[in-house]
Design an enzyme around this catalytic site. Structure first.
Site, mmCIF file in Angstrom:
data_model
loop_
_atom_site.group_PDB
_atom_site.id
_atom_site.type_symbol
_atom_site.label_atom_id
_atom_site.label_comp_id
_atom_site.label_asym_id
_atom_site.label_seq_id
_atom_site.Cartn_x
_atom_site.Cartn_y
_atom_site.Cartn_z
ATOM 1 C CB CYS A 65 30.514 56.355 47.150
ATOM 2 S SG CYS A 65 31.579 56.836 45.783
ATOM 3 C CG HIS A 98 28.551 50.325 22.719
ATOM 4 N ND1 HIS A 98 29.096 51.393 22.039
ATOM 5 C CD2 HIS A 98 27.401 50.006 22.049
ATOM 6 C CE1 HIS A 98 28.328 51.706 21.005
ATOM 7 N NE2 HIS A 98 27.281 50.882 20.998
#
Ligand code: RB5
Length: 147
Positions: A65, A98
């Protein structure tokens, strides 16, 4: 990899560039809109992409966006969606290694094209490391008794 893409008007141009790159990298892209720079509402596309990913385990997403903020907030309302708003390639790599992020988010008005392409490449080439990170990811979803 199957990648569902979505953006509002503020992320439309960057999304088009990134779709081209994803296709060149061999990914199967399914674009869920928007289709122009006409004003629209970013949650509509965040929810559409999130629902598709949850319905197809192993698939991933790309959302853009203007800032990347609104569309990442909306996507992250879905349990099982881990949408990472990235501004550099290290964040992109770490989001996969991670956090096992399944949606890459960028701001079309904030990230230049060359950087965005680098971020994209890093995100979709890195792998989740598991182990202690898996334990932490499992703690992200809020258990019923705490709701
Ligand atoms: C649209 O003008 C803009 O608010 C949107 O693209 C995004 O930046 C929201 O977080």
């Amino acid at each position: 990899m199957k990648v569902f893409t979505g953006s509002d008007h503020g992320g439309f141009l960057l999304k088009q560039t990134l779709i081209k790159k994803l296709t060149e990298l061999g990914h199967e892209v399914v674009d869920l809109g928007t289709d122009s720079q006409n004003s629209c509402d970013y949650p509509d596309f965040a929810h559409a992409v999130a629902e598709k990913i949850l319905a197809e385990p192993g698939s991933m997403g790309l959302l853009t966006c203007g800032s990347g903020i609104g569309i990442s907030i909306a996507a992250n309302r879905h349990a099982g969606i881990r949408a990472a708003l990235c501004h550099n390639s290290l964040e992109a790599t770490l989001a996969r290694q991670h956090n096992n992020a399944n949606v890459l988010v960028m701001g079309g008005r904030l990230v230049g094209e060359a950087l965005a392409l680098d971020i994209l490449e890093k995100f979709f080439s890195a792998s989740f490391e598991g182990g202690r990170h898996q334990t932490r990811i499992e703690k992200i979803e809020i258990p019923c008794e705490r709701l």
